[in-house]
Design a protein around this motif. Structure first.
Motif, mmCIF file in Angstrom:
data_model
loop_
_atom_site.group_PDB
_atom_site.id
_atom_site.type_symbol
_atom_site.label_atom_id
_atom_site.label_comp_id
_atom_site.label_asym_id
_atom_site.label_seq_id
_atom_site.Cartn_x
_atom_site.Cartn_y
_atom_site.Cartn_z
ATOM 1 N N LEU A 237 0.737 -1.047 0.041
ATOM 2 C CA LEU A 237 0.019 -0.012 0.006
ATOM 3 C C LEU A 237 0.892 1.182 -0.085
ATOM 4 N N SER A 238 0.856 1.908 -1.155
ATOM 5 C CA SER A 238 1.653 3.118 -1.180
ATOM 6 C C SER A 238 1.178 4.239 -0.268
ATOM 7 N N LEU A 239 2.136 5.360 -0.171
ATOM 8 C CA LEU A 239 1.704 6.238 0.898
ATOM 9 C C LEU A 239 0.674 6.956 0.206
ATOM 10 N N GLY A 240 0.296 6.996 -1.066
ATOM 11 C CA GLY A 240 -0.532 7.638 -1.553
ATOM 12 C C GLY A 240 -1.808 7.106 -1.263
ATOM 13 N N ASN A 241 -2.111 5.886 -1.077
ATOM 14 C CA ASN A 241 -3.194 5.088 -0.581
ATOM 15 C C ASN A 241 -3.320 5.477 0.729
ATOM 16 N N VAL A 242 -2.442 5.652 1.705
ATOM 17 C CA VAL A 242 -2.500 5.838 3.099
ATOM 18 C C VAL A 242 -3.003 7.209 3.051
ATOM 19 N N ALA A 243 -2.662 8.153 2.247
ATOM 20 C CA ALA A 243 -3.269 9.724 2.534
ATOM 21 C C ALA A 243 -4.444 9.430 2.093
ATOM 22 N N LEU A 244 -5.040 8.799 1.120
ATOM 23 C CA LEU A 244 -6.521 8.801 0.855
ATOM 24 C C LEU A 244 -7.285 8.041 1.605
ATOM 25 N N LEU A 245 -6.928 7.112 2.084
ATOM 26 C CA LEU A 245 -7.626 6.470 3.104
ATOM 27 C C LEU A 245 -7.542 7.181 4.504
ATOM 28 N N ALA A 246 -6.527 7.987 4.889
ATOM 29 C CA ALA A 246 -6.682 8.681 6.165
ATOM 30 C C ALA A 246 -7.718 10.100 5.839
ATOM 31 N N SER B 178 4.419 -2.754 13.829
ATOM 32 C CA SER B 178 4.334 -3.986 13.234
ATOM 33 C C SER B 178 5.031 -3.943 11.832
ATOM 34 N N GLY B 179 5.608 -2.857 11.675
ATOM 35 C CA GLY B 179 6.542 -2.764 10.372
ATOM 36 C C GLY B 179 6.178 -1.433 9.242
ATOM 37 N N ALA B 180 5.289 -0.679 9.690
ATOM 38 C CA ALA B 180 4.806 0.331 8.770
ATOM 39 C C ALA B 180 5.974 1.372 8.869
ATOM 40 N N SER B 181 5.963 2.235 7.899
ATOM 41 C CA SER B 181 7.270 2.973 7.680
ATOM 42 C C SER B 181 6.956 4.334 8.254
ATOM 43 N N PRO B 182 8.016 5.314 8.924
ATOM 44 C CA PRO B 182 7.680 6.319 9.798
ATOM 45 C C PRO B 182 6.940 7.336 8.627
ATOM 46 N N GLY B 183 7.097 7.301 7.428
ATOM 47 C CA GLY B 183 6.428 8.101 6.544
ATOM 48 C C GLY B 183 4.760 7.907 6.377
ATOM 49 N N ALA B 184 4.584 6.501 6.605
ATOM 50 C CA ALA B 184 3.133 6.087 6.733
ATOM 51 C C ALA B 184 2.603 6.735 7.992
ATOM 52 N N ALA B 185 3.263 6.677 9.040
ATOM 53 C CA ALA B 185 2.713 7.212 10.366
ATOM 54 C C ALA B 185 2.505 8.724 10.257
ATOM 55 N N ILE B 186 3.333 9.509 9.641
ATOM 56 C CA ILE B 186 3.255 10.916 9.540
ATOM 57 C C ILE B 186 2.081 11.346 8.543
ATOM 58 N N THR B 187 1.854 10.407 7.315
ATOM 59 C CA THR B 187 0.947 10.923 6.619
ATOM 60 C C THR B 187 -0.481 10.562 7.308
ATOM 61 N N PHE B 188 -0.637 9.607 8.110
ATOM 62 C CA PHE B 188 -1.777 9.171 8.669
ATOM 63 C C PHE B 188 -1.935 10.255 9.880
ATOM 64 N N LEU B 189 -0.993 10.825 10.571
ATOM 65 C CA LEU B 189 -1.192 11.587 11.540
ATOM 66 C C LEU B 189 -1.624 12.824 11.012
ATOM 67 N N MET B 190 -1.427 13.352 9.797
ATOM 68 C CA MET B 190 -1.834 14.482 9.263
ATOM 69 C C MET B 190 -3.208 14.353 8.513
ATOM 70 N N ALA B 191 -3.494 13.501 7.639
ATOM 71 C CA ALA B 191 -4.604 13.453 6.911
ATOM 72 C C ALA B 191 -5.876 12.808 7.763
ATOM 73 N N GLY B 192 -5.347 11.881 8.550
ATOM 74 C CA GLY B 192 -6.383 11.274 9.678
ATOM 75 C C GLY B 192 -7.054 12.210 10.483
ATOM 76 N N ALA B 193 -6.321 13.109 11.023
ATOM 77 C CA ALA B 193 -7.043 14.142 11.941
ATOM 78 C C ALA B 193 -7.603 15.132 11.256
ATOM 79 N N ALA B 194 -7.001 15.542 10.201
ATOM 80 C CA ALA B 194 -7.513 16.917 9.442
ATOM 81 C C ALA B 194 -8.689 16.677 8.622
ATOM 82 N N THR B 195 -9.071 15.727 8.427
ATOM 83 C CA THR B 195 -10.231 15.621 7.306
ATOM 84 C C THR B 195 -10.972 14.193 7.632
ATOM 85 N N ASN B 196 -12.080 14.193 7.360
ATOM 86 C CA ASN B 196 -13.242 13.340 7.229
ATOM 87 C C ASN B 196 -14.368 13.546 6.310
#
Length: 362
Positions: free
Chosen positions: A217-226, A246-264
């Motif tokens: 799952l690319s960072l793009g999909n992480v951003a879209l999902l979040a 469990s092995g996710a990259s730090p980039g996936a974490a920061i992407t989800f931190l930003m997009a997940g909280a700011a939008t829905n």
């Protein structure tokens, strides 16, 4: 039977999300009502009805200290827009408030580590400013509420000195009850149902499996999902910490931190229907695109030496410190607030449904 079970799970997921957001929504309705007439439109427009960086700075910093989820910022942001604020300060506030707050920083430091938290802090300040600048530049006819200058001029002709503060508070609360709450609740409920569908169709185990494997799952999909998921202002951090462990990259974490909280969905639908299509597209795409870019840069900076910061001492200390700042609404209060939001939804939705029915069959 399978469809029934799916619908039941979707409804329960939607109710659970609404219970988490409803107390903050009611709180935001009250604050928005209090501010609507107590702070005159003329003063509000003078302070935030411009493209100055100082205006963006004020709303960004104030938003960073409010531990309110993205649904809770909807009434406050729309109230700012109705009172004369430009689109830039409105979107900057609606970005900074849910993305970062003192509680989230404490949890992030304990569960995600110093490196991610530093990036998180930098982005939590710069992203709202960036979105505000872009919104002020390309807001078009949505830059400000149509007719706001005429409204302010009309208000200025009235003798505000003859109106007591109590009368202003009553007037603002009536506006919040009869206008703002009806509009916001209508789109929040619809958004929660869409969010419940996503959670039911793609449960946490599925999301964690694929978010935890960057090669699938690319960072793009992480951003879209979040961007379309609903997460509260701090509740998503333990979930992200589990992904990183469990092995996710730090980039996936920061992407989800930003997009997940700011939008829905509720927020995007509300912006789309109340402010306009341009604002909603601009906001969603800027948050998602920026989170993707920062996630990519984070991976470049931290990989391959990055190690998850999970350890029991830091977890216990961070959770203990965060719990001292978190307001946890009692379950009865959550359900009461959810019921109030649902009543607002019915009050705003049924008249339009009746009109459509009468036009079709009348």
């Amino acid at each position: 039977m399978i469809i029934f079970e799916f619908l039941k799970s979707m409804l329960l997921a939607s109710i659970s999300m609404l219970n988490g957001a409803a107390p903050w929504l009611i709180f935001s309705f009250i604050i928005a009502g209090l501010l609507h007439d107590v702070v005159s439109p003329r003063r509000f427009h003078k302070s935030l009805g411009n493209k100055k960086l100082s205006s963006l700075l004020k709303v960004t910093i104030s938003g960073m200290f409010l531990p309110i989820c993205s649904c809770g910022t909807i009434p406050l942001g729309l109230s700012m827009y109705y009172s004369g604020a430009y689109l830039g300060p409105v979107l900057a506030f609606m970005t900074s408030t849910p993305i970062i707050n003192p509680i989230a920083v404490i949890l992030s430091y304990g569960l995600l580590g110093k490196e991610i938290t530093i990036i998180y802090l930098i982005v939590g300040f710069t992203l709202p400013m960036f979105i505000g600048i872009i919104a002020n530049k390309f807001g078009g006819n949505e830059l400000k509420l149509s007719g706001i200058e005429e409204h302010i001029a009309t208000v200025n002709l009235e003798t505000e000195d003859d109106i007591t503060t109590l009368d202003k508070i009553k007037s603002g609360m009536i506006w919040a009850y009869n206008d703002l709450a009806l509009v916001v609740s209508k789109y929040v409920i619809l958004g929660m149902l869409l969010g419940g569908f996503i959670i039911t169709a793609f449960p946490n185990s599925f999301i964690q499996k694929y978010l935890g494997n960057p090669s699938m799952l690319s960072l793009g999909n992480v951003a879209l999902l979040a961007t379309v998921m609903y997460v509260c202002a701090v509740g998503h951090i333990p979930f992200i910490a589990a992904l990183v462990a469990s092995g996710a990259s730090p980039g996936a974490a920061i992407t989800f931190l930003m997009a997940g909280a700011a939008t829905n969905f509720p927020e995007l639908i509300s912006i789309y229907n109340v402010i306009g299509k341009r604002a909603a597209i601009m906001y969603g795409s800027l948050v998602a695109g920026s989170s993707l870019f920062v996630g990519y840069i984070t991976n470049k900076l931290l990989i391959p030496d990055f190690k998850p910061a999970i350890n029991f001492n830091s977890i216990n200390n961070s959770i203990e410190g965060a719990n001292k700042l978190i307001f946890a609404a009692p379950e009865p209060l959550k359900y009461l607030c959810s019921a109030i939001v649902f009543i607002f939804f019915l009050k705003g939705f049924i008249p339009k449904l009746k009109d459509k029915f009468q036009k079709a069959y009348g």
